[in-house]
Design a protein around this motif. Structure first.
Motif, short mmCIF file in Angstrom:
data_model
loop_
_atom_site.label_atom_id
_atom_site.label_comp_id
_atom_site.label_asym_id
_atom_site.label_seq_id
_atom_site.Cartn_x
_atom_site.Cartn_y
_atom_site.Cartn_z
N UNK A 1 -4.95 22.85 9.32
CA UNK A 1 -6.27 23.48 9.26
C UNK A 1 -6.14 24.84 8.58
N UNK A 2 -7.17 25.19 7.80
CA UNK A 2 -7.20 26.51 7.17
C UNK A 2 -6.24 26.68 6.01
N UNK A 3 -5.71 25.58 5.45
CA UNK A 3 -4.84 25.70 4.27
C UNK A 3 -5.42 24.93 3.10
N UNK A 4 -5.10 25.42 1.90
CA UNK A 4 -5.42 24.68 0.68
C UNK A 4 -4.11 24.04 0.23
N UNK A 5 -4.05 22.71 0.31
CA UNK A 5 -2.82 21.97 0.07
C UNK A 5 -2.95 21.17 -1.22
N UNK A 6 -2.15 21.51 -2.19
CA UNK A 6 -2.19 20.82 -3.48
C UNK A 6 -1.49 19.48 -3.38
N UNK A 7 -2.11 18.46 -4.02
CA UNK A 7 -1.48 17.14 -4.14
C UNK A 7 -1.38 16.83 -5.62
N UNK A 8 -0.14 16.75 -6.13
CA UNK A 8 0.07 16.60 -7.56
C UNK A 8 0.93 15.38 -7.88
N UNK A 9 0.88 14.99 -9.14
CA UNK A 9 1.66 13.86 -9.62
C UNK A 9 1.06 13.37 -10.92
N UNK A 10 1.85 12.62 -11.69
CA UNK A 10 1.33 12.07 -12.93
C UNK A 10 0.21 11.08 -12.66
N UNK A 11 -0.57 10.76 -13.69
CA UNK A 11 -1.60 9.74 -13.53
C UNK A 11 -0.97 8.44 -13.09
N UNK A 12 -1.55 7.82 -12.06
CA UNK A 12 -1.00 6.58 -11.54
C UNK A 12 0.08 6.78 -10.49
N UNK A 13 0.34 8.04 -10.10
CA UNK A 13 1.38 8.31 -9.09
C UNK A 13 0.95 7.87 -7.70
N UNK A 14 -0.38 7.75 -7.48
CA UNK A 14 -0.86 7.28 -6.18
C UNK A 14 -1.70 8.28 -5.41
N UNK A 15 -2.05 9.42 -6.02
CA UNK A 15 -2.77 10.49 -5.32
C UNK A 15 -4.14 10.01 -4.81
N UNK A 16 -4.94 9.49 -5.72
CA UNK A 16 -6.29 9.06 -5.34
C UNK A 16 -6.23 7.88 -4.37
N UNK A 17 -5.29 6.96 -4.57
CA UNK A 17 -5.15 5.82 -3.66
C UNK A 17 -4.84 6.29 -2.25
N UNK A 18 -3.96 7.27 -2.11
CA UNK A 18 -3.60 7.81 -0.80
C UNK A 18 -4.83 8.40 -0.11
N UNK A 19 -5.65 9.13 -0.88
CA UNK A 19 -6.84 9.74 -0.30
C UNK A 19 -7.91 8.69 0.03
N UNK A 20 -7.98 7.64 -0.76
CA UNK A 20 -8.94 6.57 -0.47
C UNK A 20 -8.55 5.82 0.81
N UNK A 21 -7.27 5.73 1.09
CA UNK A 21 -6.81 5.14 2.34
C UNK A 21 -7.18 6.05 3.51
N UNK A 22 -6.98 7.35 3.33
CA UNK A 22 -7.31 8.32 4.38
C UNK A 22 -8.79 8.22 4.76
N UNK A 23 -9.67 8.03 3.77
CA UNK A 23 -11.11 8.05 4.02
C UNK A 23 -11.72 6.67 4.21
#
Length: 491
Positions: free
Chosen positions: A23-45
Motif C-alpha cells: 500500500x502507498x507505493x508506486x510499483x513499476x512492472x516492466x518487460x519487453x512486449x509479450x513478456x506477460x505484464x498485461x496477462x498477469x494484471x488481467x489474471x489479478x483482475x
C-alpha cells in the motif's frame, strides 16, 4: 501473487510468477512486449483464469471471476487500449455501469453525474466538459477519461498500463501530481510503462518480467537504466538511438500552404530522400491532422503537395499509396489494424493486389513474405494465423509497421511510431528507420517524446495551434528550445 501460471494454445506465457505490491507505493512492472505484464494484471483482475498459483489481498485469498469483483475490492485496471465508448458523454463514460439514478426507476441523474465528473476532471487538472461527446475528443483526452473513471471508484490498488502514452508533457506532470496524492492516501499503484524516465521519476520499486518469468524486483534507488534494460532483454542494447549515417539527397516531398479551416493553416515544409523530419508540438496542436490531410484522409481547403517536384492530388489514401506514401497512425486499434483478422492478413492488406494473380492470392509467396517480415520485426506471435487482437500492444504496433514496409514506400509518415513499444523493440524500429533512409526513403515522424525527436531527426518542425512555428536543424536545438516553440514562444 504467488506461483502464477498461464498458457494460451499450449503456449506457456506465465511461468510461476511471484509479485508483491505494498500500500502507498508506486510499483513499476516492466518487460519487453509479450513478456506477460498485461496477462498477469488481467489474471489479478479476473479477466483471465489462472492455471495455477494463488492471489491474496490484505492477507485474504481471493479468486476474482470478473473485473467487477476486483473493482468491489478497490482493484481497478486502466488498460493500454482505450475502452471509452465514443457515442457517450464524458460523464456517462466515467460512471458507466455505476450510473446515478432516481431510486430504482432507471432514470439517470445526468446533472449530478456531470457535477461529480467535473470534480474528478479538475483533480486531474484538465479542462474537459463533462457533457462533451467522448468520441470527439483526442486520444490523450480519452485516456484522461479512463483515469478519471478509475479514480471515481475509490480505488485501493490502481493498475496503469501505459497511462501516459497519449498524454502531453503537461498532462503527464498533472498525472504524476495525482499519483503522488493517491500514494499519500495509501493507494497502491502498479505502473506499467516503457518510458524509463517516468519509471525513475515516479516509482519506488520495479519488477521485471522476461519471457513469462520474473527476473527480479529492485528498489529504484539501487538500480539504473542499463541494469533494467539488461534485465528486460537479457543483453546489452548499446546506444539508445542508433547513429544517423544515411546520405541526404534531393527533395522528395514538398507541402505548400496546406490549410483546413479551423484546424491548421498555411503549413509548408519539405522532406528529402534519406531524411527524417521530426514533427513536435503539444497535444491538440494539429500534428496528426496535418499528416491525415497529407495522406488524403482529411479534405483540405487550400494548399499544394509536390512529389519529386511534380504537383500531385492526394484526395484519398488510395491516391497517396499509389504515389508511394505510407502512413502509420497513432491509434493502431481503430485506424491501423483489423483486429478480427490474422497477423498475416493485416500484414498483407496494402499489398494484397500485388500478391494476387487473376484475383487469387499466391499463398506460397504471401507466406514467405509474411514469415520474413515477422522475423525481421521480431513480432512475437504463436502463428501468422493468430488473430492480431491476441497480440500484446507492442507487437500489434510492429504489425502496423510491417504492413507498410511490405509496399516499399518512398515516403513514410510515422505518427507516434513507438507508442507502447518496449525499449528493445524501439531500438529495432529505429534501426529499420535508418535502413529505410539509407535506401532513400523520406520519413516524417510525429512524436511526443522529445528525446526520440532529438535522437532520430535530421530536422525538426514544431507545430503550435495549427501553424508551423519553427523548423530547426537538429544540431541547433535542445528540448527547451522545442518546448518554447511548441508553446508559441518562437512566433
Amino acid at each position: 501473487m504467488k506461483g502464477i501460471r498461464k498458457s494460451f494454445h499450449h503456449h506457456l506465457v506465465l511461468d510461476g510468477i511471484d509479485l508483491e505490491i505494498r500500500s502507498g507505493e508506486v510499483h513499476a512492472l516492466m518487460g519487453e512486449n509479450g513478456a506477460g505484464k498485461s496477462t498477469l494484471m488481467k489474471i489479478l483482475t479476473g479477466m483471465y483464469e489462472k492455471d495455477g498459483g494463488t492471489i491474496a489481498v490484505n492477507g485474504t485469498d481471493v479468486h476474482y471471476r470478473h473485473p467487477k469483483e476486483a473493482e468491489r475490492d478497490g482493484i481497478v485496471f486502466i488498460h493500454q487500449e482505450l475502452s471509452v465508448i465514443p457515442t457517450l458523454t464524458v460523464a456517462e463514460n466515467i460512471f458507466l455501469g455505476r450510473e446515478h439514478t432516481v431510486g430504482r426507476t432507471g432514470i439517470i441523474r445526468r446533472k449530478e453525474m456531470e457535477n461529480q465528473a467535473s470534480v474528478y476532471l479538475q483533480k486531474l487538472g484538465v479542462d474537459i466538459a463533462p457533457n462533451e461527446i467522448a468520441g470527439k475528443l483526442s486520444v490523450g483526452k480519452q485516456q484522461i477519461i479512463e483515469i478519471a473513471r478509475a479514480l471515481s471508484t475509490d480505488a485501493k490498488c490502481l493498475i496503469m498500463d501505459e497511462p501516459t502514452a497519449a498524454l502531453t508533457d503537461r498532462e503527464i506532470q498533472t498525472l504524476f501530481t495525482v499519483i503522488r496524492t493517491l500514494k499519500q492516501q495509501g493507494v497502491a499503484i502498479i505502473y506499467i510503462s516503457h518510458r524509463m524516465e517516468e519509471i525513475f521519476t515516479i516509482c519506488e520499486r520495479i519488477s521485471v518480467l522476461r519471457d513469462g518469468r520474473m527476473i527480479g524486483t529492485k528498489s529504484i534507488a539501487e538500480t539504473n537504466f542499463d541494469d533494467i534494460v539488461h534485465m528486460m532483454v537479457g543483453r546489452q542494447i548499446g546506444e539508445r538511438f542508433p547513429k544517423r549515417t544515411a546520405p541526404i539527397g534531393d527533395e522528395v516531398l514538398r507541402v505548400e500552404n496546406l490549410t483546413q479551416k479551423g484546424v491548421f493553416h498555411n503549413v509548408s515544409f519539405s522532406v528529402r530522400s534519406g531524411e527524417i523530419l521530426g514533427v513536435a508540438g503539444l497535444m491538440g496542436a494539429g500534428r496528426t491532422e496535418i499528416m491525415e490531410a497529407l495522406f488524403g484522409i482529411r479534405k483540405v481547403d487550400e494548399g499544394a503537395v509536390y512529389i519529386d517536384r511534380q504537383p500531385v492530388k492526394l484526395g484519398s489514401p488510395r491516391q497517396a499509396i499509389e504515389h508511394g506514401m505510407a502512413f502509420i497512425t497513432e491509434d493502431r486499434k481503430m485506424k491501423g489494424l483489423v483486429l478480427s483478422m490474422s497477423v498475416r492478413e493485416n500484414l498483407t492488406l496494402p499489398t494484397s493486389e500485388k500478391l494476387a494473380s487473376a484475383g487469387i492470392i499466391r499463398a506460397k509467396q504471401e507466406a514467405e513474405l509474411v514469415q520474413s517480415l515477422i522475423a525481421r520485426l521480431n513480432i512475437k506471435t504463436a502463428s501468422a494465423e493468430l488473430e492480431v487482437k491476441a497480440l500484446s500492444g507492442g507487437n500489434q504496433q510492429k504489425v502496423v509497421f510491417g504492413k507498410w514496409l511490405m509496399m516499399n514506400p518512398r515516403i513514410l509518415i510515422l505518427d507516434e511510431p513507438t507508442r507502447g513499444v518496449d525499449v528493445g523493440a524501439k531500438k529495432e524500429i529505429y534501426e529499420i528507420m535508418n535502413e529505410l533512409t539509407a535506401q532513400g526513403v523520406a520519413i516524417v515522424m510525429v512524436s511526443s517524446e522529445l528525446p526520440e525527436i532529438l535522437g532520430m531527426s535530421d530536422r525538426i518542425m514544431v507545430v503550435h495551434e495549427g501553424k508551423v512555428s519553427a523548423i530547426f536543424d537538429n544540431e541547433q536545438i535542445d528540448q527547451e528550445t522545442i518546448m518554447r516553440a511548441a508553446t508559441g514562444g518562437n512566433e
